[in-house]
Design a protein around this motif. Structure first.
Motif, PDB file in Angstrom:
ATOM      1  N   TRP A   1       0.813  -1.209   0.000  1.00 39.50           N
ATOM      2  CA  TRP A   1       0.000   0.000   0.000  1.00 39.50           C
ATOM      3  C   TRP A   1       0.847   1.259   0.000  1.00 39.50           C
ATOM      4  N   TYR A   2       2.101   1.144   0.445  1.00 42.10           N
ATOM      5  CA  TYR A   2       2.892   2.372   0.573  1.00 42.10           C
ATOM      6  C   TYR A   2       4.378   2.220   0.216  1.00 42.10           C
ATOM      7  N   ASN A   3       4.843   1.038  -0.150  1.00 36.74           N
ATOM      8  CA  ASN A   3       6.294   0.889  -0.350  1.00 36.74           C
ATOM      9  C   ASN A   3       6.811   1.487  -1.662  1.00 36.74           C
ATOM     10  N   THR A   4       5.899   1.954  -2.527  1.00 34.36           N
ATOM     11  CA  THR A   4       6.323   2.651  -3.750  1.00 34.36           C
ATOM     12  C   THR A   4       5.677   4.032  -3.864  1.00 34.36           C
ATOM     13  N   ILE A   5       4.983   4.460  -2.840  1.00 33.45           N
ATOM     14  CA  ILE A   5       4.103   5.623  -2.944  1.00 33.45           C
ATOM     15  C   ILE A   5       4.852   6.929  -3.205  1.00 33.45           C
ATOM     16  N   PHE A   6       6.097   7.024  -2.773  1.00 30.71           N
ATOM     17  CA  PHE A   6       6.839   8.276  -2.967  1.00 30.71           C
ATOM     18  C   PHE A   6       7.253   8.503  -4.427  1.00 30.71           C
ATOM     19  N   CYS A   7       6.982   7.535  -5.278  1.00 23.75           N
ATOM     20  CA  CYS A   7       7.189   7.758  -6.710  1.00 23.75           C
ATOM     21  C   CYS A   7       6.244   8.847  -7.218  1.00 23.75           C
ATOM     22  N   TYR A   8       5.095   9.001  -6.580  1.00 20.88           N
ATOM     23  CA  TYR A   8       4.141  10.028  -7.017  1.00 20.88           C
ATOM     24  C   TYR A   8       4.712  11.441  -6.811  1.00 20.88           C
ATOM     25  N   PRO A   9       5.103  11.836  -5.592  1.00 23.22           N
ATOM     26  CA  PRO A   9       5.719  13.163  -5.449  1.00 23.22           C
ATOM     27  C   PRO A   9       7.039  13.284  -6.211  1.00 23.22           C
ATOM     28  N   ALA A  10       7.753  12.169  -6.409  1.00 23.48           N
ATOM     29  CA  ALA A  10       8.978  12.212  -7.212  1.00 23.48           C
ATOM     30  C   ALA A  10       8.650  12.597  -8.647  1.00 23.48           C
ATOM     31  N   GLY A  11       7.535  12.107  -9.159  1.00 24.48           N
ATOM     32  CA  GLY A  11       7.099  12.483 -10.500  1.00 24.48           C
ATOM     33  C   GLY A  11       6.745  13.958 -10.589  1.00 24.48           C
ATOM     34  N   MET A  12       6.137  14.492  -9.536  1.00 21.75           N
ATOM     35  CA  MET A  12       5.832  15.922  -9.500  1.00 21.75           C
ATOM     36  C   MET A  12       7.111  16.745  -9.497  1.00 21.75           C
ATOM     37  N   ALA A  13       8.098  16.297  -8.722  1.00 24.51           N
ATOM     38  CA  ALA A  13       9.391  16.990  -8.675  1.00 24.51           C
ATOM     39  C   ALA A  13      10.077  16.934 -10.032  1.00 24.51           C
ATOM     40  N   LEU A  14       9.971  15.798 -10.713  1.00 23.12           N
ATOM     41  CA  LEU A  14      10.561  15.659 -12.045  1.00 23.12           C
ATOM     42  C   LEU A  14       9.969  16.674 -13.010  1.00 23.12           C
ATOM     43  N   SER A  15       8.670  16.872 -12.936  1.00 30.17           N
ATOM     44  CA  SER A  15       8.004  17.860 -13.796  1.00 30.17           C
ATOM     45  C   SER A  15       8.571  19.255 -13.566  1.00 30.17           C
ATOM     46  N   LEU A  16       8.717  19.642 -12.321  1.00 26.65           N
ATOM     47  CA  LEU A  16       9.228  20.982 -12.003  1.00 26.65           C
ATOM     48  C   LEU A  16      10.686  21.138 -12.415  1.00 26.65           C
ATOM     49  N   LEU A  17      11.482  20.086 -12.232  1.00 23.12           N
ATOM     50  CA  LEU A  17      12.893  20.157 -12.609  1.00 23.12           C
ATOM     51  C   LEU A  17      13.065  20.283 -14.123  1.00 23.12           C
ATOM     52  N   LEU A  18      12.271  19.547 -14.874  1.00 27.99           N
ATOM     53  CA  LEU A  18      12.356  19.635 -16.335  1.00 27.99           C
ATOM     54  C   LEU A  18      11.878  20.994 -16.826  1.00 27.99           C
ATOM     55  N   ARG A  19      10.886  21.554 -16.153  1.00 25.27           N
ATOM     56  CA  ARG A  19      10.420  22.886 -16.535  1.00 25.27           C
ATOM     57  C   ARG A  19      11.489  23.946 -16.263  1.00 25.27           C
ATOM     58  N   ARG A  20      12.261  23.731 -15.216  1.00 26.12           N
ATOM     59  CA  ARG A  20      13.267  24.725 -14.846  1.00 26.12           C
ATOM     60  C   ARG A  20      14.560  24.569 -15.639  1.00 26.12           C
ATOM     61  N   PHE A  21      15.020  23.334 -15.832  1.00 31.71           N
ATOM     62  CA  PHE A  21      16.329  23.118 -16.450  1.00 31.71           C
ATOM     63  C   PHE A  21      16.251  22.594 -17.885  1.00 31.71           C
ATOM     64  N   GLY A  22      15.062  22.167 -18.320  1.00 30.96           N
ATOM     65  CA  GLY A  22      14.931  21.661 -19.669  1.00 30.96           C
ATOM     66  C   GLY A  22      15.352  20.208 -19.796  1.00 30.96           C
ATOM     67  N   ALA A  23      15.309  19.712 -21.030  1.00 32.40           N
ATOM     68  CA  ALA A  23      15.634  18.306 -21.279  1.00 32.40           C
ATOM     69  C   ALA A  23      17.114  18.045 -21.051  1.00 32.40           C
ATOM     70  N   PRO A  24      17.457  16.984 -20.346  1.00 35.97           N
ATOM     71  CA  PRO A  24      18.876  16.651 -20.129  1.00 35.97           C
ATOM     72  C   PRO A  24      19.501  16.083 -21.399  1.00 35.97           C
ATOM     73  N   SER A  25      20.779  16.300 -21.564  1.00 40.36           N
ATOM     74  CA  SER A  25      21.500  15.754 -22.709  1.00 40.36           C
ATOM     75  C   SER A  25      21.662  14.247 -22.548  1.00 40.36           C
ATOM     76  N   LEU A  26      22.080  13.598 -23.626  1.00 36.50           N
ATOM     77  CA  LEU A  26      22.298  12.152 -23.575  1.00 36.50           C
ATOM     78  C   LEU A  26      23.340  11.813 -22.516  1.00 36.50           C
ATOM     79  N   ARG A  27      24.404  12.615 -22.434  1.00 35.88           N
ATOM     80  CA  ARG A  27      25.456  12.361 -21.448  1.00 35.88           C
ATOM     81  C   ARG A  27      24.904  12.446 -20.033  1.00 35.88           C
ATOM     82  N   ARG A  28      24.078  13.458 -19.773  1.00 33.77           N
ATOM     83  CA  ARG A  28      23.506  13.591 -18.433  1.00 33.77           C
ATOM     84  C   ARG A  28      22.524  12.468 -18.133  1.00 33.77           C
ATOM     85  N   CYS A  29      21.811  12.019 -19.143  1.00 32.70           N
ATOM     86  CA  CYS A  29      20.897  10.897 -18.938  1.00 32.70           C
ATOM     87  C   CYS A  29      21.664   9.637 -18.538  1.00 32.70           C
TER      88      CYS A  29
END
Length: 344
Positions: free
Chosen positions: A206-234
C-alpha cells in the motif's frame, strides 16, 4: 509466461528502433503522453503475467514459467513504479499549464475515477454472486475506494485516490508549485504513517512505492526549470540511479525508506532511458492509454477462463489476453458514456 514476456519485450524494444515501421510511431516530445503510455503499456503486461500465477495450479507451471516467476518476484513492486511516477508528473504538468486544474480535481479526476471503479466492479460482483459469495453493501463501498477487493486488484486504486486528494488539498493551500510539492510530500508521509500504524507487519504494498508520485511531480518541475537533459547527463543519471538502487536493495532497514528509494531510482532510470527514444511501439502506447481498463479488468479475464489452465499456461494466457483485449475495446465506450451522463 516466459515466452509471453520475451514477446512483449521484443515488441517494445524493436518498437523503440522503429521496427516494424507500421507498428511504430515517431515521437520527438520529451515525456509526452505517448512516451509515458509506451512505458506503462509495457509494465501493465508484466502486471498481468505476475498476477496470473494466482490462478494457475502449481502442477500446470512449466520450468520456464517458474523461471519467469522467480525473476518477477525479485522485481516485486518495481513494475508499478512508473504508474505512480507518471501520475505525479502528469498532475504537476496539468497544475502548471491548466487554469484551476487543482481546484477542479474532485470533479475532473477523483469522482470520475470512482465512477469508473464502480462500473468495473459490477461484473466482479456478478461473478462473486454467481459463486454464492455476494458482497455486503459496506464491503462494496470500501471496494469503491480500493480498501477491499471483489477479486480485482485494489491497492493502487486506494493509493492514487489518496494521492489525488492530497494534491487537491495541498494546492488549495499552496501559492507556488514547489510549496504545493512540499505539502504533497508531507501528506504522503502522513499517508504512510497511518497505513503503517494500521498494519505494521503486512500490507506494505500500500505504501512501499508511494513516494514515486511526489517524485514524479518533482521531475516535472525540474524539467520545466532546467529543460531536457543531454544524452550524457541521462547516462550519468542512470548510473547514479543504478547505484542508489543497488544500495537500497541490499539495505533492508529502514524498510519503507529503502524500498521507496529503490522504487524511485528504478522509475527514474527507466524515464531517463526513454527520454532518448525516438520511436514508440504503437501496441504499448495503446495499452498505456488504456491502463485503467487493462489494470482493473485483467483479473476478471483470468478468473473467467481459469478452467483453461489445465491445458497449459500458453493456451490459458493466450485466451485470457484475447478476452481482455476484446473487453477493453468495448468497456471504454460504457465508461465514457457514464461519465458524460453524470459529469457532462
Amino acid at each position: 509466461m516466459l515466452l509471453l514476456f520475451l514477446l512483449a519485450f521484443c515488441v517494445a524494444a524493436l518498437g523503440a528502433f522503429g521496427i516494424p515501421r507500421p507498428l511504430s510511431r515517431r515521437c520527438d516530445d520529451l515525456l509526452s503522453r505517448d512516451v509515458t503510455s509506451y512505458v506503462n503499456g509495457f509494465f501493465i503486461v508484466l502486471v498481468f503475467l505476475k498476477h496470473s500465477k494466482d490462478y494457475v495450479p502449481v502442477e500446470c507451471l512449466s520450468g520456464f514459467d517458474n523461471l519467469y516467476l522467480a525473476t518477477v518476484d525479485r522485481i516485486g513492486q518495481m513494475i508499478v513504479t512508473t504508474f505512480l511516477m507518471y501520475s505525479g508528473y502528469g498532475a504537476m504538468e496539468s497544475i502548471c499549464s491548466k487554469e484551476r486544474y487543482a481546484e477542479r480535481m474532485p470533479t475532473s479526476r477523483i469522482l470520475p475515477f470512482v465512477l469508473d471503479v464502480a462500473i468495473a466492479l459490477v461484473p466482479y460482483a456478478v461473478f462473486c454472486a454467481a459463486r454464492g459469495q455476494a458482497p455486503t453493501l459496506d464491503y462494496v463501498l470500501l471496494a469503491l475506494v480500493g480498501r477491499k477487493s471483489l477479486g480485482n486488484s485494489n491497492w493502487y486504486i486506494f493509493a492514487i485516490l489518496c494521492m489525488w486528494a492530497i494534491t487537491w488539498v495541498a494546492f488549495k493551500v499552496a501559492k507556488k508549485p514547489w510549496q504545493g510539492l512540499g505539502l504533497v510530500v508531507a501528506g504522503t508521509l502522513a499517508y504512510v504513517l497511518v497505513l503503517w500504524m494500521d498494519n505494521p507487519v503486512e500490507g506494505t504494498r500500500w505504501y512501499n512505492t508511494i513516494f514515486c508520485y511526489p517524485a514524479g511531480m518533482a521531475l516535472s518541475l525540474l524539467l520545466r526549470r532546467f529543460g531536457a537533459p543531454s544524452l550524457r547527463r541521462c547516462i550519468c543519471g542512470i548510473a547514479v540511479c543504478a547505484v542508489v538502487f543497488v544500495v537500497a536493495y541490499f539495505s533492508w532497514e529502514p524498510y519503507i525508506l529503502m524500498y521507496n528509494a529503490r522504487s524511485i531510482a528504478f522509475a527514474l532510470a527507466v524515464t531517463l532511458a526513454v527520454m532518448n527514444v525516438r520511436y514508440l511501439s504503437v501496441p504499448f502506447v495503446w495499452a498505456g492509454k488504456n491502463l485503467f481498463y487493462l489494470y482493473i479488468y485483467h483479473r476478471l479475464a483470468l478468473m473467467l477462463l481459469r478452467p483453461l489452465a489445465q491445458f497449459g499456461t500458453l493456451v490459458y494466457f493466450g485466451a485470457s489476453v484475447l478476452l481482455l483485449l476484446g473487453w477493453c475495446l468495448i468497456a471504454p465506450k460504457v465508461h465514457i458514456a457514464a461519465r458524460r451522463l453524470l459529469f457532462g
